[in-house]
Design an enzyme around this catalytic site. Structure first.
Site, PDB file in Angstrom:
ATOM      1  CG  ASP A  69      -0.427   0.430   2.468  1.00 19.29           C
ATOM      2  OD1 ASP A  69       0.915   0.420   2.723  1.00 19.29           O
ATOM      3  OD2 ASP A  69      -1.105   0.420   3.771  1.00 19.29           O
TER       4      ASP A  69
ATOM      5  CB  CYS B 177       1.027  -2.195   4.763  1.00 17.66           C
ATOM      6  SG  CYS B 177       1.082  -2.736   6.492  1.00 17.66           S
TER       7      CYS B 177
ATOM      8  CB  THR C  35       3.082  -1.557  11.068  1.00 16.88           C
ATOM      9  OG1 THR C  35       1.630  -2.171  10.594  1.00 16.88           O
ATOM     10  CG2 THR C  35       2.829   0.016  11.511  1.00 16.88           C
TER      11      THR C  35
ATOM     12  CG  HIS D 130      11.955 -23.229  12.886  1.00 16.88           C
ATOM     13  ND1 HIS D 130      12.349 -23.120  14.097  1.00 16.88           N
ATOM     14  CD2 HIS D 130      13.130 -23.787  12.138  1.00 16.88           C
ATOM     15  CE1 HIS D 130      13.555 -23.511  14.265  1.00 16.88           C
ATOM     16  NE2 HIS D 130      13.875 -23.982  13.117  1.00 16.88           N
TER      17      HIS D 130
HETATM   18  C1  RB5 Z   1      -2.074   2.887   6.163  1.00 17.72           C
HETATM   19  O1  RB5 Z   1      -2.311   4.410   6.680  1.00 17.72           O
HETATM   20  C2  RB5 Z   1      -1.518   2.197   7.215  1.00 17.72           C
HETATM   21  O2  RB5 Z   1      -2.740   1.654   8.179  1.00 17.72           O
HETATM   22  C3  RB5 Z   1      -1.111   0.952   6.709  1.00 17.72           C
HETATM   23  O3  RB5 Z   1      -0.053   0.994   5.834  1.00 17.72           O
HETATM   24  C4  RB5 Z   1      -0.599  -0.156   7.624  1.00 17.72           C
HETATM   25  O4  RB5 Z   1       0.285   0.295   8.374  1.00 17.72           O
HETATM   26  C5  RB5 Z   1      -1.541  -0.911   8.338  1.00 17.72           C
HETATM   27  O5  RB5 Z   1      -1.238  -1.971   9.338  1.00 17.72           O
END
Ligand code: RB5
Length: 146
Positions: free
Chosen positions: A8, A65, A67, A98
């Site tokens: 994303d 994404c 995180t 694993h």
């Molecule tokens: C998008 O702003 C963010 O929520 C997404 O990239 C991700 O970190 C979600 O877990």
């Protein structure tokens, strides 16, 4: 191998590093988007990568994404998929050795490009150990039928 990549807007910053790791290892990649910083919904890209793996169009995948958390949770909702959220190199190794994960997920807001390159290389270069780990992975997959 052919590696599917999905991200994303929060993870796109790591995409070039992931692609470089794949290419440096001599593998091919399929870039399933997103392709710019416009806000998108990460479950859509998790699904694209999972579908490519389940259809045999890709052998493994990398999801990105902000995180790595949301996109890994989404991928793990897809039947047949094991996606590991990775924030260190040992976990990248273990996710393959694993857990026989088909996908790793990383976060563009918590992981550097250099680390994403290293973790991708480690994940793709590590073989599943099998043995007692195969039994455990089988037990993970059996949970899908609960
Ligand atoms: C998008 O702003 C963010 O929520 C997404 O990239 C991700 O970190 C979600 O877990």
């Amino acid at each position: 191998m052919k590696i599917a990549i999905g991200c994303d807007h929060g993870g796109i910053v790591l995409k070039d590093n992931v692609i470089k790791a794949i290419v440096d290892l001599g593998h091919e990649f399929i870039d399933l988007g997103c392709y710019d910083l416009s806000s998108v919904d990460y479950p859509d890209y998790a699904k694209k990568v999972c579908d490519a793996i389940l259809a045999g169009e890709a052998d493994k995948g990398v999801l990105l994404c902000g995180t790595g958390i949301g996109i890994s949770i989404a991928a793990n909702k897809v039947k047949g998929i094991r996606c590991a959220h990775v924030t260190d190199n040992f976990s990248a190794q273990m996710s393959a050795e694993h857990n026989n994960a088909q996908i790793i997920a990383m976060g563009g807001r918590i992981t550097s490009g250099e680390d994403a390159y290293t973790f991708t290389k480690t994940f793709l270069s590590t073989a599943f150990a099998g043995g007692r780990h195969a039994l455990r992975v089988d037990k993970i997959m059996a949970l899908e039928n609960n």
